[in-house]
Design a protein around this motif. Sequence first.
Motif, PDB file in Angstrom:
ATOM      1  N   ASP A  85      -9.396  20.791   3.080  1.00  0.00           N
ATOM      2  CA  ASP A  85     -10.679  20.964   3.769  1.00  0.00           C
ATOM      3  C   ASP A  85     -10.862  19.897   4.857  1.00  0.00           C
ATOM      4  O   ASP A  85     -11.318  20.205   5.961  1.00  0.00           O
ATOM      5  N   ALA A  86     -10.515  18.673   4.541  1.00  0.00           N
ATOM      6  CA  ALA A  86     -10.652  17.582   5.524  1.00  0.00           C
ATOM      7  C   ALA A  86      -9.733  17.811   6.722  1.00  0.00           C
ATOM      8  O   ALA A  86     -10.095  17.522   7.870  1.00  0.00           O
ATOM      9  N   ALA A  87      -8.553  18.332   6.481  1.00  0.00           N
ATOM     10  CA  ALA A  87      -7.610  18.585   7.574  1.00  0.00           C
ATOM     11  C   ALA A  87      -8.068  19.733   8.464  1.00  0.00           C
ATOM     12  O   ALA A  87      -7.746  19.773   9.653  1.00  0.00           O
ATOM     13  N   ARG A  88      -8.836  20.666   7.924  1.00  0.00           N
ATOM     14  CA  ARG A  88      -9.313  21.817   8.695  1.00  0.00           C
ATOM     15  C   ARG A  88     -10.521  21.497   9.569  1.00  0.00           C
ATOM     16  O   ARG A  88     -10.798  22.193  10.533  1.00  0.00           O
ATOM     17  N   LYS A  89     -11.248  20.447   9.232  1.00  0.00           N
ATOM     18  CA  LYS A  89     -12.442  20.087   9.994  1.00  0.00           C
ATOM     19  C   LYS A  89     -12.034  19.581  11.387  1.00  0.00           C
ATOM     20  O   LYS A  89     -11.100  18.803  11.529  1.00  0.00           O
ATOM     21  N   MET A 145       0.844  -1.183   0.000  1.00  0.00           N
ATOM     22  CA  MET A 145       0.000   0.000   0.000  1.00  0.00           C
ATOM     23  C   MET A 145       0.881   1.234   0.000  1.00  0.00           C
ATOM     24  O   MET A 145       1.935   1.273   0.608  1.00  0.00           O
ATOM     25  N   SER A 146       0.420   2.246  -0.654  1.00  0.00           N
ATOM     26  CA  SER A 146       1.137   3.507  -0.729  1.00  0.00           C
ATOM     27  C   SER A 146       1.196   4.159   0.643  1.00  0.00           C
ATOM     28  O   SER A 146       0.267   4.048   1.446  1.00  0.00           O
ATOM     29  N   PRO A 147       2.286   4.900   0.948  1.00  0.00           N
ATOM     30  CA  PRO A 147       2.326   5.638   2.210  1.00  0.00           C
ATOM     31  C   PRO A 147       1.284   6.743   2.232  1.00  0.00           C
ATOM     32  O   PRO A 147       1.057   7.367   3.259  1.00  0.00           O
ATOM     33  N   TYR A 148       0.616   6.998   1.115  1.00  0.00           N
ATOM     34  CA  TYR A 148      -0.404   8.029   1.014  1.00  0.00           C
ATOM     35  C   TYR A 148      -1.810   7.447   1.098  1.00  0.00           C
ATOM     36  O   TYR A 148      -2.762   8.049   0.635  1.00  0.00           O
ATOM     37  N   GLY A 149      -1.941   6.255   1.668  1.00  0.00           N
ATOM     38  CA  GLY A 149      -3.251   5.626   1.799  1.00  0.00           C
ATOM     39  C   GLY A 149      -3.700   5.015   0.489  1.00  0.00           C
ATOM     40  O   GLY A 149      -2.956   4.295  -0.148  1.00  0.00           O
ATOM     41  N   ASP A 150      -4.934   5.342   0.076  1.00  0.00           N
ATOM     42  CA  ASP A 150      -5.487   4.783  -1.153  1.00  0.00           C
ATOM     43  C   ASP A 150      -5.087   5.564  -2.401  1.00  0.00           C
ATOM     44  O   ASP A 150      -5.493   5.226  -3.499  1.00  0.00           O
ATOM     45  N   ILE A 151      -4.289   6.615  -2.236  1.00  0.00           N
ATOM     46  CA  ILE A 151      -3.874   7.420  -3.375  1.00  0.00           C
ATOM     47  C   ILE A 151      -2.833   6.654  -4.172  1.00  0.00           C
ATOM     48  O   ILE A 151      -1.845   6.179  -3.638  1.00  0.00           O
ATOM     49  N   GLU A 152      -3.073   6.533  -5.472  1.00  0.00           N
ATOM     50  CA  GLU A 152      -2.114   5.858  -6.339  1.00  0.00           C
ATOM     51  C   GLU A 152      -1.022   6.852  -6.707  1.00  0.00           C
ATOM     52  O   GLU A 152      -1.296   7.932  -7.215  1.00  0.00           O
ATOM     53  N   VAL A 153       0.214   6.498  -6.418  1.00  0.00           N
ATOM     54  CA  VAL A 153       1.339   7.374  -6.679  1.00  0.00           C
ATOM     55  C   VAL A 153       1.953   6.996  -8.020  1.00  0.00           C
ATOM     56  O   VAL A 153       2.238   5.834  -8.273  1.00  0.00           O
ATOM     57  N   MET A 154       2.155   7.982  -8.861  1.00  0.00           N
ATOM     58  CA  MET A 154       2.767   7.740 -10.155  1.00  0.00           C
ATOM     59  C   MET A 154       4.272   7.936 -10.037  1.00  0.00           C
ATOM     60  O   MET A 154       4.734   8.780  -9.296  1.00  0.00           O
ATOM     61  N   MET A 155       5.021   7.156 -10.783  1.00  0.00           N
ATOM     62  CA  MET A 155       6.469   7.255 -10.767  1.00  0.00           C
ATOM     63  C   MET A 155       6.930   7.698 -12.146  1.00  0.00           C
ATOM     64  O   MET A 155       6.503   7.151 -13.157  1.00  0.00           O
ATOM     65  N   LEU A 156       7.793   8.690 -12.180  1.00  0.00           N
ATOM     66  CA  LEU A 156       8.346   9.154 -13.435  1.00  0.00           C
ATOM     67  C   LEU A 156       9.545   8.290 -13.785  1.00  0.00           C
ATOM     68  O   LEU A 156      10.484   8.166 -13.007  1.00  0.00           O
ATOM     69  N   ILE A 157       9.482   7.649 -14.931  1.00  0.00           N
ATOM     70  CA  ILE A 157      10.563   6.775 -15.394  1.00  0.00           C
ATOM     71  C   ILE A 157      11.360   7.536 -16.442  1.00  0.00           C
ATOM     72  O   ILE A 157      10.809   7.914 -17.475  1.00  0.00           O
ATOM     73  N   ILE A 209      -5.435  13.749  -7.579  1.00  0.00           N
ATOM     74  CA  ILE A 209      -5.407  14.162  -6.183  1.00  0.00           C
ATOM     75  C   ILE A 209      -6.106  15.510  -6.078  1.00  0.00           C
ATOM     76  O   ILE A 209      -5.718  16.476  -6.725  1.00  0.00           O
ATOM     77  N   ASP A 210      -7.128  15.568  -5.241  1.00  0.00           N
ATOM     78  CA  ASP A 210      -7.860  16.809  -5.016  1.00  0.00           C
ATOM     79  C   ASP A 210      -7.279  17.467  -3.774  1.00  0.00           C
ATOM     80  O   ASP A 210      -7.673  17.165  -2.649  1.00  0.00           O
ATOM     81  N   ILE A 211      -6.328  18.365  -3.966  1.00  0.00           N
ATOM     82  CA  ILE A 211      -5.648  18.999  -2.838  1.00  0.00           C
ATOM     83  C   ILE A 211      -6.614  19.830  -2.001  1.00  0.00           C
ATOM     84  O   ILE A 211      -6.478  19.911  -0.781  1.00  0.00           O
ATOM     85  N   ASP A 212      -7.609  20.441  -2.644  1.00  0.00           N
ATOM     86  CA  ASP A 212      -8.588  21.228  -1.893  1.00  0.00           C
ATOM     87  C   ASP A 212      -9.366  20.357  -0.912  1.00  0.00           C
ATOM     88  O   ASP A 212      -9.602  20.752   0.232  1.00  0.00           O
ATOM     89  N   ALA A 213      -9.749  19.154  -1.343  1.00  0.00           N
ATOM     90  CA  ALA A 213     -10.474  18.236  -0.460  1.00  0.00           C
ATOM     91  C   ALA A 213      -9.595  17.788   0.703  1.00  0.00           C
ATOM     92  O   ALA A 213     -10.072  17.657   1.837  1.00  0.00           O
ATOM     93  N   ILE A 214      -8.325  17.574   0.447  1.00  0.00           N
ATOM     94  CA  ILE A 214      -7.406  17.167   1.513  1.00  0.00           C
ATOM     95  C   ILE A 214      -7.259  18.282   2.531  1.00  0.00           C
ATOM     96  O   ILE A 214      -7.318  18.047   3.746  1.00  0.00           O
TER      97      ILE A 214
END
Length: 104
Positions: A98-102, A1-13, A91-96
Amino acid sequence: MSPYGDIEVMMLIRTPQDIGALLRERRQKAGLDQAELARRVGVSRQWLVEVEHGKPRAEIGLVLRALNVLDIPLEVGTPRYATGVADTPGIDIDAIVDAARKPQ
């Protein structure tokens, strides 16, 4: 699992070493040793060792087969620096934020 939870991390090759590192990391996460992955891909263990170390002239068809065996999708897109877009797709940074501010 990604260290970012369910967020799929892309790798630049960018280099053969990047592909080798990706294959090694996914092989280890899958609990496979080099001999087993080599058998599944249909190559020698020595070939896999060389690719994991960044062999620059590895046959592309075999590299693609190794990616397939490890269930690594190959996606092509426009580099972010070419579009001027600085955030990661999906990745919706605004949602992240907003969730952190709640209050918890």
